[in-house]
Motif scaffolding. Structure first.
Motif, PDB file in Angstrom:
ATOM      1  N   ALA A   1       0.827  -1.206   0.000  1.00 22.82           N
ATOM      2  CA  ALA A   1       0.000   0.000   0.000  1.00 22.82           C
ATOM      3  C   ALA A   1       0.863   1.257   0.000  1.00 22.82           C
ATOM      4  O   ALA A   1       0.567   2.228  -0.704  1.00 22.82           O
ATOM      5  CB  ALA A   1      -0.931  -0.011   1.213  1.00 22.82           C
ATOM      6  N   HIS A   2       1.938   1.239   0.796  1.00 29.29           N
ATOM      7  CA  HIS A   2       2.860   2.386   0.851  1.00 29.29           C
ATOM      8  C   HIS A   2       3.487   2.633  -0.518  1.00 29.29           C
ATOM      9  O   HIS A   2       3.558   3.781  -0.999  1.00 29.29           O
ATOM     10  CB  HIS A   2       3.938   2.106   1.898  1.00 29.29           C
ATOM     11  CG  HIS A   2       4.851   3.260   2.146  1.00 29.29           C
ATOM     12  ND1 HIS A   2       5.871   3.212   3.073  1.00 29.29           N
ATOM     13  CD2 HIS A   2       4.931   4.494   1.579  1.00 29.29           C
ATOM     14  CE1 HIS A   2       6.517   4.372   3.068  1.00 29.29           C
ATOM     15  NE2 HIS A   2       5.968   5.163   2.172  1.00 29.29           N
TER      16      HIS A   2
ATOM     17  N   VAL B   1      -4.359   1.674  -3.115  1.00 31.85           N
ATOM     18  CA  VAL B   1      -3.913   1.791  -1.721  1.00 31.85           C
ATOM     19  C   VAL B   1      -5.051   1.431  -0.790  1.00 31.85           C
ATOM     20  O   VAL B   1      -4.898   0.614   0.131  1.00 31.85           O
ATOM     21  CB  VAL B   1      -3.413   3.221  -1.413  1.00 31.85           C
ATOM     22  CG1 VAL B   1      -3.079   3.350   0.068  1.00 31.85           C
ATOM     23  CG2 VAL B   1      -2.196   3.560  -2.259  1.00 31.85           C
ATOM     24  N   GLN B   2      -6.206   2.031  -1.007  1.00 35.01           N
ATOM     25  CA  GLN B   2      -7.337   1.778  -0.117  1.00 35.01           C
ATOM     26  C   GLN B   2      -7.773   0.315  -0.178  1.00 35.01           C
ATOM     27  O   GLN B   2      -8.078  -0.287   0.859  1.00 35.01           O
ATOM     28  CB  GLN B   2      -8.510   2.694  -0.468  1.00 35.01           C
ATOM     29  CG  GLN B   2      -9.676   2.543   0.499  1.00 35.01           C
ATOM     30  CD  GLN B   2     -10.565   3.756   0.536  1.00 35.01           C
ATOM     31  OE1 GLN B   2     -10.223   4.815   0.013  1.00 35.01           O
ATOM     32  NE2 GLN B   2     -11.718   3.622   1.164  1.00 35.01           N
TER      33      GLN B   2
ATOM     34  N   LEU C   1      -1.515   5.410   6.698  1.00 36.02           N
ATOM     35  CA  LEU C   1      -1.767   5.432   5.257  1.00 36.02           C
ATOM     36  C   LEU C   1      -3.245   5.662   4.949  1.00 36.02           C
ATOM     37  O   LEU C   1      -3.583   6.377   3.998  1.00 36.02           O
ATOM     38  CB  LEU C   1      -1.288   4.127   4.623  1.00 36.02           C
ATOM     39  CG  LEU C   1       0.230   3.948   4.544  1.00 36.02           C
ATOM     40  CD1 LEU C   1       0.581   2.514   4.167  1.00 36.02           C
ATOM     41  CD2 LEU C   1       0.844   4.922   3.538  1.00 36.02           C
TER      42      LEU C   1
ATOM     43  N   TYR D   1      -3.935   5.627  -5.757  1.00 32.92           N
ATOM     44  CA  TYR D   1      -4.637   5.807  -4.488  1.00 32.92           C
ATOM     45  C   TYR D   1      -5.802   4.844  -4.283  1.00 32.92           C
ATOM     46  O   TYR D   1      -6.053   4.406  -3.152  1.00 32.92           O
ATOM     47  CB  TYR D   1      -5.097   7.264  -4.360  1.00 32.92           C
ATOM     48  CG  TYR D   1      -3.960   8.235  -4.508  1.00 32.92           C
ATOM     49  CD1 TYR D   1      -2.866   8.186  -3.650  1.00 32.92           C
ATOM     50  CD2 TYR D   1      -3.948   9.178  -5.535  1.00 32.92           C
ATOM     51  CE1 TYR D   1      -1.790   9.056  -3.795  1.00 32.92           C
ATOM     52  CE2 TYR D   1      -2.883  10.053  -5.690  1.00 32.92           C
ATOM     53  CZ  TYR D   1      -1.809   9.982  -4.826  1.00 32.92           C
ATOM     54  OH  TYR D   1      -0.753  10.837  -4.980  1.00 32.92           O
TER      55      TYR D   1
ATOM     56  N   TYR E   1       2.294   1.685  -3.460  1.00 26.79           N
ATOM     57  CA  TYR E   1       1.250   2.163  -4.367  1.00 26.79           C
ATOM     58  C   TYR E   1       0.969   3.648  -4.125  1.00 26.79           C
ATOM     59  O   TYR E   1       0.719   4.406  -5.078  1.00 26.79           O
ATOM     60  CB  TYR E   1      -0.036   1.362  -4.172  1.00 26.79           C
ATOM     61  CG  TYR E   1      -0.066   0.006  -4.860  1.00 26.79           C
ATOM     62  CD1 TYR E   1       0.731  -0.257  -5.974  1.00 26.79           C
ATOM     63  CD2 TYR E   1      -0.911  -1.001  -4.400  1.00 26.79           C
ATOM     64  CE1 TYR E   1       0.684  -1.495  -6.604  1.00 26.79           C
ATOM     65  CE2 TYR E   1      -0.960  -2.242  -5.033  1.00 26.79           C
ATOM     66  CZ  TYR E   1      -0.160  -2.488  -6.129  1.00 26.79           C
ATOM     67  OH  TYR E   1      -0.199  -3.707  -6.761  1.00 26.79           O
ATOM     68  N   TYR E   2       0.997   4.066  -2.865  1.00 24.90           N
ATOM     69  CA  TYR E   2       0.770   5.479  -2.561  1.00 24.90           C
ATOM     70  C   TYR E   2       1.873   6.338  -3.191  1.00 24.90           C
ATOM     71  O   TYR E   2       1.594   7.395  -3.768  1.00 24.90           O
ATOM     72  CB  TYR E   2       0.724   5.705  -1.045  1.00 24.90           C
ATOM     73  CG  TYR E   2       0.310   7.115  -0.683  1.00 24.90           C
ATOM     74  CD1 TYR E   2      -1.038   7.450  -0.560  1.00 24.90           C
ATOM     75  CD2 TYR E   2       1.251   8.127  -0.497  1.00 24.90           C
ATOM     76  CE1 TYR E   2      -1.429   8.746  -0.256  1.00 24.90           C
ATOM     77  CE2 TYR E   2       0.863   9.419  -0.206  1.00 24.90           C
ATOM     78  CZ  TYR E   2      -0.478   9.719  -0.084  1.00 24.90           C
ATOM     79  OH  TYR E   2      -0.858  11.019   0.204  1.00 24.90           O
TER      80      TYR E   2
ATOM     81  N   VAL F   1      -4.833   8.672   2.599  1.00 16.67           N
ATOM     82  CA  VAL F   1      -5.820   8.445   1.538  1.00 16.67           C
ATOM     83  C   VAL F   1      -7.076   9.276   1.787  1.00 16.67           C
ATOM     84  O   VAL F   1      -7.628   9.894   0.866  1.00 16.67           O
ATOM     85  CB  VAL F   1      -6.165   6.945   1.441  1.00 16.67           C
ATOM     86  CG1 VAL F   1      -7.359   6.727   0.513  1.00 16.67           C
ATOM     87  CG2 VAL F   1      -4.968   6.156   0.937  1.00 16.67           C
TER      88      VAL F   1
ATOM     89  N   LEU G   1      -5.262  -1.746   1.817  1.00 12.70           N
ATOM     90  CA  LEU G   1      -5.384  -1.478   3.256  1.00 12.70           C
ATOM     91  C   LEU G   1      -6.634  -2.126   3.847  1.00 12.70           C
ATOM     92  O   LEU G   1      -6.594  -2.654   4.964  1.00 12.70           O
ATOM     93  CB  LEU G   1      -5.419   0.026   3.509  1.00 12.70           C
ATOM     94  CG  LEU G   1      -4.121   0.794   3.254  1.00 12.70           C
ATOM     95  CD1 LEU G   1      -4.342   2.286   3.440  1.00 12.70           C
ATOM     96  CD2 LEU G   1      -2.995   0.308   4.168  1.00 12.70           C
TER      97      LEU G   1
END
Length: 207
Positions: A57-58, A69-70, A90, A66, A60-61, A94, A73
């Motif tokens: 996720a980090h 990322v969600q 994170l 985005y 991808y951010y 987002v 997560l």
């Protein structure tokens, strides 16, 4: 390959190595592509690894993905990631990008509840306290961040100055001395922020 038939301790060791390399790539060389590769290698060893999902996720951010990322997560949260401070941090980032300030504030609060010394989460939590005019809480937070935790960046010091200034308005004519004391603290703190970074525009704007 996925589904490696390994003892739990060996799985844990391999996952930790991949996560460590991936995190180092993000922090030292800003290489999210390498971090994505390492996180996926870790998940190939153990698809339930929360640490690997949070690393993914980090990364991808950092790439600007985005929505992904969600999604990652939320899966990590379902896999038992509720006690992972970085997961909540994170989530906060987002939510901030999506203009969901209440949810962002809640996420930063969760991160800080897990680790009261988590500087990045404290910094962002303080920003939301300032926006919500919760100046006393913001003063306490930034005094601790710039004092006990020694996080004395131009940004943190400027925010502390703004917290002092905001709190001073709460006294109005009820306690002129207290108001003036806070205004002086604010002015001194802005000057300290400029000393930390002469090019930090927000400190100039507020001072």
């Amino acid at each position: 390959p996925p589904g490696l038939d390994l003892p739990p301790a060996e799985k844990q060791r391999r996952v930790a190595e991949h996560v460590k390399r991936g995190q180092a790539a993000l922090e030292s060389s800003n290489d999210p592509d390498f971090a994505i590769g390492e996180s996926k290698a870790a998940l190939a060893v153990d698809e339930t690894s929360v640490d690997a999902m949070v690393l993914l996720a980090h990364a991808y951010y950092a790439k600007g993905y985005y929505d992904l990322v969600q999604d990652v997560l939320e899966k990590a949260l379902q896999r038992g990631g509720g006690e992972n401070k970085k997961l909540h941090f994170l989530f906060g980032l987002v939510h901030d990008r999506a203009k969901r300030p209440d949810q962002a504030l809640e996420s930063y609060q969760k991160a800080v509840a897990i680790d009261p010394n988590y500087k990045s989460a404290l910094m962002n939590l303080g920003v939301h306290l300032l926006r919500n005019r919760r100046y006393q809480e913001a003063v306490s937070l930034y005094e601790r961040l710039t004092g006990e935790l020694r996080y004395r960046t131009a940004a943190s010091l400027t925010n502390l100055g703004s917290a002092y200034r905001g709190q001073s308005a709460e006294f109005g004519t009820s306690d002129i001395n207290k108001r003036n004391e806070l205004l002086l603290k604010s002015e001194r703190t802005y000057k300290t922020a400029l000393a930390a970074n002469r090019n930090y525009a927000n400190a100039y704007y507020n001072s």
